[in-house]
Design a protein around this motif. Structure first.
Motif, PDB file in Angstrom:
ATOM      1  N   ALA B  17       0.840  -1.194   0.000  1.00  0.00           N
ATOM      2  CA  ALA B  17       0.000   0.000   0.000  1.00  0.00           C
ATOM      3  C   ALA B  17       0.873   1.242   0.000  1.00  0.00           C
ATOM      4  CB  ALA B  17      -0.913   0.009   1.222  1.00  0.00           C
ATOM      5  N   LEU B  18       0.473   2.230  -0.803  1.00  0.00           N
ATOM      6  CA  LEU B  18       1.184   3.516  -0.831  1.00  0.00           C
ATOM      7  C   LEU B  18       0.192   4.623  -0.513  1.00  0.00           C
ATOM      8  CD1 LEU B  18       3.396   5.589  -1.511  1.00  0.00           C
ATOM      9  CD2 LEU B  18       2.827   5.258  -3.937  1.00  0.00           C
ATOM     10  N   ILE B  19       0.535   5.413   0.486  1.00  0.00           N
ATOM     11  CA  ILE B  19      -0.301   6.534   0.891  1.00  0.00           C
ATOM     12  C   ILE B  19       0.443   7.823   0.547  1.00  0.00           C
ATOM     13  CG2 ILE B  19      -1.381   7.685   2.861  1.00  0.00           C
ATOM     14  CD1 ILE B  19      -1.053   4.691   4.170  1.00  0.00           C
ATOM     15  N   VAL B  20      -0.168   8.660  -0.283  1.00  0.00           N
ATOM     16  CA  VAL B  20       0.480   9.919  -0.660  1.00  0.00           C
ATOM     17  C   VAL B  20      -0.175  11.040   0.135  1.00  0.00           C
ATOM     18  CG1 VAL B  20       1.149  11.437  -2.535  1.00  0.00           C
ATOM     19  CG2 VAL B  20       0.951   8.966  -2.940  1.00  0.00           C
ATOM     20  N   GLY B  21       0.634  11.712   0.934  1.00  0.00           N
ATOM     21  CA  GLY B  21       0.149  12.673   1.918  1.00  0.00           C
ATOM     22  C   GLY B  21       0.474  12.099   3.277  1.00  0.00           C
ATOM     23  N   ALA B  44       4.273   8.761   1.499  1.00  0.00           N
ATOM     24  CA  ALA B  44       5.057   9.821   0.863  1.00  0.00           C
ATOM     25  C   ALA B  44       4.562  11.174   1.353  1.00  0.00           C
ATOM     26  CB  ALA B  44       4.908   9.737  -0.653  1.00  0.00           C
ATOM     27  N   ALA B  45       5.511  12.049   1.665  1.00  0.00           N
ATOM     28  CA  ALA B  45       5.149  13.377   2.156  1.00  0.00           C
ATOM     29  C   ALA B  45       6.216  14.361   1.716  1.00  0.00           C
ATOM     30  CB  ALA B  45       5.032  13.357   3.672  1.00  0.00           C
ATOM     31  N   ARG B  46       5.867  15.640   1.661  1.00  0.00           N
ATOM     32  CA  ARG B  46       6.895  16.655   1.356  1.00  0.00           C
ATOM     33  C   ARG B  46       8.018  16.560   2.382  1.00  0.00           C
ATOM     34  NH1 ARG B  46       4.144  22.110  -1.310  1.00  0.00           N
ATOM     35  NH2 ARG B  46       3.106  20.906  -2.930  1.00  0.00           N
ATOM     36  N   ASN B  47       7.635  16.417   3.642  1.00  0.00           N
ATOM     37  CA  ASN B  47       8.631  16.287   4.700  1.00  0.00           C
ATOM     38  C   ASN B  47       8.444  14.960   5.418  1.00  0.00           C
ATOM     39  OD1 ASN B  47      10.278  16.395   6.907  1.00  0.00           O
ATOM     40  ND2 ASN B  47       9.025  17.924   8.000  1.00  0.00           N
ATOM     41  N   PRO B  48       9.223  13.957   5.050  1.00  0.00           N
ATOM     42  CA  PRO B  48       9.032  12.629   5.667  1.00  0.00           C
ATOM     43  C   PRO B  48       9.692  12.518   7.038  1.00  0.00           C
ATOM     44  CG  PRO B  48      10.721  12.513   3.975  1.00  0.00           C
ATOM     45  CD  PRO B  48      10.247  13.938   3.993  1.00  0.00           C
ATOM     46  N   GLU B  49      10.295  13.597   7.508  1.00  0.00           N
ATOM     47  CA  GLU B  49      10.959  13.542   8.816  1.00  0.00           C
ATOM     48  C   GLU B  49      10.033  13.920   9.967  1.00  0.00           C
ATOM     49  OE1 GLU B  49      13.764  12.108   8.885  1.00  0.00           O
ATOM     50  OE2 GLU B  49      13.838  12.071   6.687  1.00  0.00           O
TER      51      GLU B  49
END
Lengths: 260, 260, 260, 260
Positions: B17-21, B44-49
């Motif tokens: 599964a891939l969740i974008v946001g 996936a996120a702009r800032n994955p930290e």
């Protein structure tokens, strides 16, 4: 918490389910699935002696009731008897098509007016009667773990989404049922009763005891373009188990290859 | 067959599964639930930290990816990396709101045009990019037990159902996302990919680690009138598990007390 | 060609219009406007002796007919008499609200089932009967300059767009009417009959003979938030005059300040 | 009062109309009809030197303006110039299709992302820019005899009603335009500006100077299944003249034989 553990705890509640309409498709699938998930199940039909319903009783302990769902007194009595016999319903499914014989594909000027009023009475007025009695019962229930006093599901049809030519009576009945469901949802959801309208945008098909496929529309090839009532029943059960924080009102179900 | 046994057999497939946001609401709830149900999960996120995503990695083994989902090359690369790292996705969730800061409650004549194009780009164009890459990947999948090559879910908002005053940009973005989802559904469902549009007709609220309730709209009282993202995630999982005989395209979720 | 010259040539055709429903609002406005535009006009009502209808006869030459529009035989006879007296209708308006006394604001569990069936019969079944007879007549008409054999307009209400709480019966009737109109439109438009559904999303208000404003909902302040039936009638006339190259099926009319 | 006398008094007001988009179909029909009804008319197009626009100037006194409607500064300047040259618009029509060459019938995975963003920009972002400038101008107008400060009409397409397969970009753009129109209507109608969304559910066809029929879709047979832009323009004019007591927001126009 995983889904499975949720289901176990739900099952222990022993919810009562009442299915109005007693055909071999959606009604039978619902009765089986609800019973397998620990509910006490009742089915009401004009003729409760049909073999398919007797099988449900024998294999799944489903109670059978005779009821003409377009008669106010009969519907009131049905609910009384179900409450008396197995308890107050938490899940009520109205699953009646209601089209009278001979009405299919009649043009507007060919159809006899009494066929129109009878179709509306069978399909939509009966939905009102069942919805009203369900509300009467459920408003007295305590909220369950999901915050719900109960769930009312109306099976509906493509004709609720679109009025087709040569189908005025059924378009009227299905649209009326959608209007009823909407009105009930806006009135009853804030009181803890989940109301759902489920148009099945396809013909229904299922596997018979001998392994062959059956379906409701004569002349239709049996292929993937039929909605499987076992999967429809799964959706009804999921709707019943939705938390009141996130209730769906309308869910249209259609096979993957259906044009829309 | 009971639901529980279905789930066990599903879990053994180890879907990706891939969740974008990558916010603390729906995305986190989905990541947790999908992982608990045996999937390999990427976010996936702009800032994955962000700490919330680090926690998902630590507790649930969720992979984190940096991605500006409004950039074609970045989205293409994201899918490449996910496929390389954990396999081809069977479930892709696009969960990006996309409204730029300062746009809320601006009247039509107050809003700056670049805010409008950026909101559309963030919310709707990114949905196209994610949907396109998802389709590219999934068309190569074998059908699973439910007959599906994969599922694409778009989180949407009330503004997809109704264009509100002083909200032109978001109305445009959400309507565009609905148009995209419809076009994809009509094109891809007959090819075995389930596409779903899920407008959440409410503000979102959830329970924080310290037990207090959080929600997205500053100034809103935290009460029952908030959709719980854990329950939204349940619906996404159920959509992913629907048999292709009965796919739902659009499911609107709203709390029981919401006016509509 | 300007609009004015179009109107002149249309007027010379001396179309016949039949309005079913005889109140002082939309029906009267239609009767006046159609007569002023050169049509021969008939109005049917349960009680055709109402002063407002007598005035229409005296001032505008409108013919009055007694008809219970929920009775198949009565509706068939009405059309026979109109055809005999003034010719085959080209424009038929169904303008019946149909709610029975005492039903307003009744909750789902308070309303008596016979009120529900009577409301559906008055509002929706009568629309079927009128639509069916209109189709029977019009299919024999030659196409006019706009390519039309005739026009059937159904006045509808907000309840056709949205099922309101404590309004199940009216929601059912109005939705049924929409379903009927859609089915008729898909069946009859390719045969040259223009079918239109016109939900008025507001209360109706008009100016009385003494210059004061009247309206249908007791207790509503008379202000701009009322739809003026003279302007509604204008829309009906425009629908009747649309060229078949560009027919509108549904037109929702609402005052500028109405919330929706 | 008859329609004709209404028109005369309207004509004397000398409303200013601005049409954005300059093709030989709807834009030209609108320009002619509005001019014939006494308005001062401006048309804006990327290339205002097209012969069809020169003819409009010569025969109908229509002013021509160059404008790339997807550029904020260009749209702002357009409105400034129109106000300076012929006065503040009372009627603004946005009539831009916006599909980029080569996008027709591309599947989801074939279409290039820049084509998608450009189509959205051309069709929907330009609608926002035009709508915003129209609102800025019109809010300063005095109400006319119908109580309106002005009218904004958006031409839209079938893709606004339904997202078709292999048409994701256009579905997004048309849905976005509908969302914009709805948001504007709810915001601006209570301030006296009539906003209308008019999806044309058909291909457009018209008669050329040599008497032959033209249409936009290559390969389509020229027959009755084409919407005539002269009749579309009539509907726009009627929308502009509706009294604010009864404003229509959405009008779908389709030819009598169109399937829907």
């Amino acid at each position: 918490m995983t889904e499975s553990s949720t289901h176990d705890s739900q099952a222990s509640v022993q919810h009562v389910a009442l299915i109005v309409g007693g055909g071999p498709g959606i009604s039978s699938s619902c009765a089986r699935l609800f019973a397998e998930n620990g509910m006490r199940v009742a089915v009401a039909a004009r003729n409760p002696e049909k073999p398919v319903l007797q099988t449900l009783e024998e294999k799944h302990g489903v109670r059978r009731y005779a009821c003409d769902a377009s008669e106010p007194a009969a519907v009131a009595q049905l609910f009384e008897h179900v409450v008396r016999d197995i308890g107050t319903p938490r899940l009520v499914v109205h699953n009646i098509d209601g089209r009278v014989p001979g009405i299919l594909r009649k043009t507007l000027i060919e159809v006899d007016p009494p066929m129109v009023s009878e179709t509306i009475r069978n399909a939509a007025f009966s939905a009102f009667l069942v919805g009203q009695q369900a509300a009467r019962c459920m408003l007295g229930n305590e909220p369950d773990a999901n915050g719900a006093r109960g769930t009312v599901v109306f099976t509906n049809a493509s004709a609720a989404l679109k009025g087709y030519p040569s189908s005025a009576a059924f378009a009227m009945a299905c649209h009326a049922k959608s209007g009823l469901a909407q009105s009930m949802a806006r009135e009853l959801m804030p009181q803890g009763i989940h109301v759902a309208n489920v148009p099945i945008d396809a013909a229904i098909g299922w596997t018979q005891e001998d392994g062959s496929r059956a379906h409701r529309l004569a002349g239709t090839a049996v292929d993937d373009n039929l909605a499987d009532p076992d999967h429809i029943a799964q959706t009804y059960l999921q709707l019943h188990r939705q938390h009141r924080s996130t209730w769906a009102f309308e869910v249209v179900l259609r096979p993957w290859v259906e044009k829309w």
